[in-house]
Design a protein around this motif. Structure first.
Motif, PDB file in Angstrom:
ATOM      1  N   TYR A  54       6.207   2.391  15.308  1.00 54.29           N
ATOM      2  CA  TYR A  54       6.012   3.148  14.080  1.00 54.29           C
ATOM      3  C   TYR A  54       6.885   2.614  12.949  1.00 54.29           C
ATOM      4  CZ  TYR A  54       5.757   6.677  10.547  1.00 54.29           C
ATOM      5  OH  TYR A  54       5.569   7.299   9.342  1.00 54.29           O
ATOM      6  N   ALA A  58       5.260   1.327   9.502  1.00 57.93           N
ATOM      7  CA  ALA A  58       5.521   2.090   8.282  1.00 57.93           C
ATOM      8  C   ALA A  58       6.253   1.269   7.233  1.00 57.93           C
ATOM      9  CB  ALA A  58       6.321   3.340   8.620  1.00 57.93           C
ATOM     10  N   GLY A  62       3.220  -1.130   5.626  1.00 60.85           N
ATOM     11  CA  GLY A  62       3.009  -0.151   4.577  1.00 60.85           C
ATOM     12  C   GLY A  62       3.530  -0.581   3.225  1.00 60.85           C
ATOM     13  N   VAL A 677       9.158   6.555   4.062  1.00 61.21           N
ATOM     14  CA  VAL A 677       7.793   7.014   4.340  1.00 61.21           C
ATOM     15  C   VAL A 677       7.875   8.387   4.979  1.00 61.21           C
ATOM     16  CG1 VAL A 677       5.623   6.545   5.548  1.00 61.21           C
ATOM     17  CG2 VAL A 677       7.046   4.648   4.764  1.00 61.21           C
ATOM     18  N   GLU A 679       4.996  10.937   6.679  1.00 57.80           N
ATOM     19  CA  GLU A 679       3.587  10.941   7.072  1.00 57.80           C
ATOM     20  C   GLU A 679       3.292  12.114   7.992  1.00 57.80           C
ATOM     21  OE1 GLU A 679       0.322   8.031   9.337  1.00 57.80           O
ATOM     22  OE2 GLU A 679       2.465   7.577   9.409  1.00 57.80           O
ATOM     23  N   GLU A 681       0.149  13.434  10.592  1.00 55.32           N
ATOM     24  CA  GLU A 681      -1.036  12.926  11.274  1.00 55.32           C
ATOM     25  C   GLU A 681      -1.628  14.013  12.165  1.00 55.32           C
ATOM     26  OE1 GLU A 681      -1.431   8.745  13.132  1.00 55.32           O
ATOM     27  OE2 GLU A 681      -1.064  10.071  14.834  1.00 55.32           O
ATOM     28  N   SER A 690      -4.650  11.235   8.494  1.00 52.44           N
ATOM     29  CA  SER A 690      -3.236  11.133   8.134  1.00 52.44           C
ATOM     30  C   SER A 690      -3.086  11.008   6.631  1.00 52.44           C
ATOM     31  CB  SER A 690      -2.564   9.944   8.823  1.00 52.44           C
ATOM     32  OG  SER A 690      -2.999   8.727   8.256  1.00 52.44           O
ATOM     33  N   ALA A 691      -1.938  11.466   6.153  1.00 48.67           N
ATOM     34  CA  ALA A 691      -1.553  11.310   4.755  1.00 48.67           C
ATOM     35  C   ALA A 691      -0.095  10.873   4.729  1.00 48.67           C
ATOM     36  CB  ALA A 691      -1.736  12.622   3.987  1.00 48.67           C
ATOM     37  N   ALA A 692       0.212   9.903   3.872  1.00 43.77           N
ATOM     38  CA  ALA A 692       1.568   9.350   3.827  1.00 43.77           C
ATOM     39  C   ALA A 692       2.046   9.256   2.392  1.00 43.77           C
ATOM     40  CB  ALA A 692       1.610   7.967   4.476  1.00 43.77           C
ATOM     41  N   ASN A 694       4.839   7.253   0.257  1.00 48.41           N
ATOM     42  CA  ASN A 694       5.683   6.067   0.326  1.00 48.41           C
ATOM     43  C   ASN A 694       6.555   5.997  -0.926  1.00 48.41           C
ATOM     44  OD1 ASN A 694       4.065   5.039   2.631  1.00 48.41           O
ATOM     45  ND2 ASN A 694       2.500   4.770   1.048  1.00 48.41           N
ATOM     46  N   ASP A 734      -1.026   7.470   0.414  1.00 47.48           N
ATOM     47  CA  ASP A 734      -2.097   6.829   1.166  1.00 47.48           C
ATOM     48  C   ASP A 734      -2.773   7.850   2.076  1.00 47.48           C
ATOM     49  OD1 ASP A 734      -1.160   4.520  -0.019  1.00 47.48           O
ATOM     50  OD2 ASP A 734      -0.036   3.871   1.761  1.00 47.48           O
ATOM     51  N   ASN A 755      -5.526   3.675  -0.297  1.00 45.50           N
ATOM     52  CA  ASN A 755      -4.128   3.486  -0.672  1.00 45.50           C
ATOM     53  C   ASN A 755      -3.952   3.690  -2.171  1.00 45.50           C
ATOM     54  OD1 ASN A 755      -3.810   2.854   1.981  1.00 45.50           O
ATOM     55  ND2 ASN A 755      -3.118   0.754   1.652  1.00 45.50           N
TER      56      ASN A 755
END
Length: 804
Positions: A54, A58, A62, A677, A679, A681, A690-692, A694, A734, A755
């Motif tokens: 991960y 990330a 990412g 990050v 996130e 999920e 999922s939403a992240a 950054n 994203d 993104n």
């Protein structure tokens, strides 16, 4: 996109019939595979320098759009291997990405340092590509995107190893193509074909495999530009590297690579105790990068400082006129190909403007043999020998005369860019040569390289402790052969063989780790290394001269890192800390010195950088199908010395003096130094959503040396010259959604990602200062405008896959 939509609906209709056979899949659980469990992996205490899954995803992938380089390390400290064989651009000191383009779906990537041949402090990767190293099965995928391609298709199948007759094979093919939706003049057409055939024999103890691939690529690349140009066009993705030609977009900057690779591998295995693998590999082919050349004519680049409104007197009618033309006339803000051809026809037959490519032809061979011995189930000893040799030919090739009959092979810039009467011969053995399309001109030389190396790695587990030690000892040797007898460096100064430059290289690594069951692990590792200068920074001017940089020294590397991991079925965490010192780097730059009024070779030595930071990630299971994840890096990567620079006049080689370059405390231009990050999920019934968020900060412009010298300080204000621009902080959001369908033993899926959902187009992802200084009306020298890259706005990809 219209091609993709029918496929999309057909795919969904077929998969809906199989929902009764669907099985629950938890991607989070798959991602949580505890590779460091003592019962599963008895060797090594985890990849201290290659991150957990991960964290790497990330922070590495990412933030790739931000030109982020983990830990602030340059490409030189990263290694790329295919089947155990290193693929590198030996001249520049970087992984040979062009040789393996499009093959990321081939084989299985190994990042664990304790399973890799010792490399350097940067990230290492080895792809297991032989049929017996891969799981049986196949995959077909189709994608569409508004990034660097419009469409992409891949197909591959691996047979595994037949238990009855010992045969196995692996096949793969892909293509990505299309013009960029967002950046004019940018397009991509990349192919890849891969095949490997293997046979087990000799009572099952021997295997042999023949592997080959070919990945031709063509890409039209964008160029950075100035803040003034972006403001005039109203587009932060403005690309000055193209113009209209017969009504179509034509790019001046096209990179091509055609490099076939072949490998022959033999492996001997005596049970699980002893394994010896030997590989002979060859890499041939060519790569090129095109651009416009000109003689006795104005600079044709639209964003050249003399072509901008700011070059005209402030408040003048001419400035207003140029500003209006930039905003309204595409032929002013882009390359005017028709005007270049017209100038050539007017002064025919000799060309003033041409399109040319810098070309490198590859002939590289590698022999490698590695042994692995396990005297017991808690000890592993590995070692081997590598021998790499290359002779790569470099030259400039004339691609398009733009309507003229020939190009005269002289160097009009040898003394002074304003002195067009000085026509220095590129090759005294063929003076005033008239060059036609497809022919070499300007410079032509080859570089021979030889790099033998011995290496070893030892790993031991004793109760809760892991111990490891590794080292290598080798040599890097190179020399140049010049095919042209340059007028201002006659005879052996430019023509024929240079002396060999030979440097020893070595590396020492060591570390220890402590385990508490399978949930907690802590480890420490140190690295010490001595690296020879790359040929690019060893020769003063490899295009024209056989001379080396005086007083060359090896680069010295000293690094230490700490890693702590804690994992349970519902919570996983990683903490890392690193400290690395890179000392005595040498760098050669070529530019026009506005203070001395000539082109120069600028040789900087004693460049030191320091890299400090902490890394962390955490994953918490909030519910049966809900995960919250976070990752971040806080680092401080900066120059710690003021290099000494020796300046040579490029046309004569005369030394004009040494000086100090005030780099100390400047930051390295390797992407943002602080990233994070957050996130969430959700994975219900074979879905993944999922939403992240950054975030990033501390991204600095790449510095140039001339403005940071005492003689520049005498000409202008201290703050203007010595300050380093920080691009500031920013954030993006994203989104990702995917659905997997199970069709008996087969699996299909469709996935989509968006993104930069908020369409933030003002994010500067990188840039570099101009090396030029312009004198204003008051007699002060001011630096020309820096050039920048910006992030693409909202962008997406959609992929449909079928695994069987």
């Amino acid at each position: 996109m219209r091609i993709f939509i029918p496929f999309f609906f057909i795919f969904l209709s077929l998969c809906d019939k199989a929902t009764a056979q669907s099985r629950q899949s938890d991607p989070a659980a798959e991602r949580a595979a505890w590779r460091m469990d003592a019962d599963e992996d008895a060797f090594g205490f985890g990849p201290l320098h290659a991150y957990d899954s991960y964290f790497g995803q990330a922070t590495g992938f990412g933030f790739s759009f931000m030109r982020y380089r983990p830990r602030g390390y340059d490409w030189r400290y990263r290694t790329l291997r295919m089947g155990g064989v290193a693929f590198a651009d030996w001249f520049r000191g970087a992984p040979a990405w062009n040789a393996v383009s499009g093959l990321t779906a081939v084989g299985t990537a190994v990042y664990d340092r304790d399973r890799l041949i010792p490399g350097s402090v940067g990230r290492g990767e080895d792809r297991l590509i032989l049929p017996w190293q891969q799981a049986k099965g196949g995959k077909i995928a189709f994608s569409t995107s508004n990034r660097t391609y419009k469409l992409r298709g891949t197909a591959g199948y691996n047979s595994g190893e037949n238990e009855r007759n010992g045969w196995g094979y692996s096949l793969f093919a892909s293509r990505s193509w299309g013009r960029s939706y967002s950046i004019d003049g940018v397009w991509n057409d990349s192919w890849a074909a891969f095949g490997s055939l293997s046979k087990r024999f000799g009572g099952g103890k021997h295997r042999i495999a023949l592997t080959a691939w070919y990945a031709p690529t063509q890409r039209a690349l964008p160029s950075a530009s100035t803040a003034e140009a972006y403001a005039l066009t109203g587009d932060n993705l403005y690309n000055p590297a193209w113009g209209r030609w017969d009504g179509k977009q034509r790019s001046a900057n096209v990179r091509k690579a055609r490099q076939p690779v072949a490998m022959l591998t033999h492996e001997y295995a005596s049970g699980d105790r002893l394994r010896i693998a030997t590989t002979l590999a060859a890499r041939l082919g060519t790569e090129s990068y095109s651009g416009i050349d000109w003689q006795n004519a104005p600079n044709p680049r639209p964003d050249y400082y003399r072509n901008m409104p700011s070059f005209q007197p402030e408040g003048s009618a001419m400035r207003e006129r140029v500003t209006e033309l930039w905003r309204t006339d595409e032929n002013v803000r882009q390359i005017d190909w028709a005007a270049l051809a017209e100038r050539n026809r007017y002064d025919s037959p000799r060309a003033h403007y041409i399109l040319a490519s810098r070309v490198r032809d590859y002939r590289e061979f590698t022999f490698q043999s590695a042994a692995e011995w396990r005297p017991d189930n808690k000890t592993l000893v590995r070692g081997g020998i590598e021998l790499a040799g290359a002779e790569n030919l470099n030259y400039k090739r004339l691609d398009d005369l733009l309507g003229a009959d020939y190009w005269l092979d002289v160097d009009v810039f040898a003394e002074n860019p304003e002195d067009i009467r000085n026509n220095t011969q590129s090759d005294m053995r063929h003076p005033n040569r008239q060059v036609r399309e497809g022919e070499a001109f300007g410079y032509k030389y080859s570089v021979q390289m030889l790099a033998p190396r011995l290496w070893t790695r030892f790993t031991k587990r004793h109760r809760e402790w892991d111990f490891e030690a590794a080292g290598s000892l080798g040599m890097a040797a190179c020399r140049r052969f010049g095919y042209y007898d340059k007028q201002n460096f006659p005879g052996s100064e430019s023509f024929g063989w240079s002396p060999w430059l030979t440097r020893a290289e070595w590396l020492v690594e060591g570390g220890a780790g402590y385990n508490v069951g399978s949930r907690f692990r802590a480890g420490f590792r140190f690295t010490a290394q001595s690296l020879a200068p790359t040929p690019q920074n060893a020769f003063i001017s490899p295009e024209y001269r056989n001379a080396y940089v005086p007083g060359l020294k090896n680069e010295n590397i000293l690094g230490a890192e700490l890693r702590i991991d804690y994992r349970t079925p519902f919570f996983r965490a990683y903490f890392g800390a690193f400290a690395t010192s890179l000392r005595n780097r040498t760098e050669v730059r070529d530019f026009y010195d506005d203070l001395n009024h000539f082109f120069c070779n600028y040789l900087m030595s004693g460049i030191d950088t320091r890299h400090l930071g902490v890394e962390l990630s955490a994953e918490v299971q909030l519910g049966r199908q809900l995960w919250l994840r976070a990752a971040g890096v806080l680092s401080d990567n900066r120059y710690t010395s003021n290099p000494r620079a020796l300046e040579l006049q490029e046309s004569t080689g005369a030394e004009t003096g040494t000086e100090t370059v005030f780099y100390k405390s400047l930051r390295t231009a390797t992407g943002p130094q602080t990233i994070g990050v957050l996130e969430i999920e959700y994975t219900p019934r074979s879905w993944i959503l999922s939403a992240a968020l950054n975030g990033f900060a501390g991204n600095y412009i790449a510095p140039t040396p001339l403005r940071r010298t005492e003689r520049a300080l005498e000409k202008t204000d201290y703050r203007i010259l010595f300050d380093q621009e920080n691009f500031g902080a920013g954030a993006t959001i994203d989104l990702f959604v995917g659905k997997t369908f199970y069709l008996g033993e087969q699996r299909a899926g469709i996935y989509a990602g968006i993104n930069n959902v908020l369409n933030r187009r003002n994010i500067r992802t990188g840039g570099y200062e101009s090396s030029r200084l312009r004198r204003n009306a008051d007699g002060d020298y001011l630096p020309l405008d820096s050039k920048y890259y910006y992030a693409q706005g909202i962008n997406f990809f959609v992929t449909a896959t079928w695994r069987f």
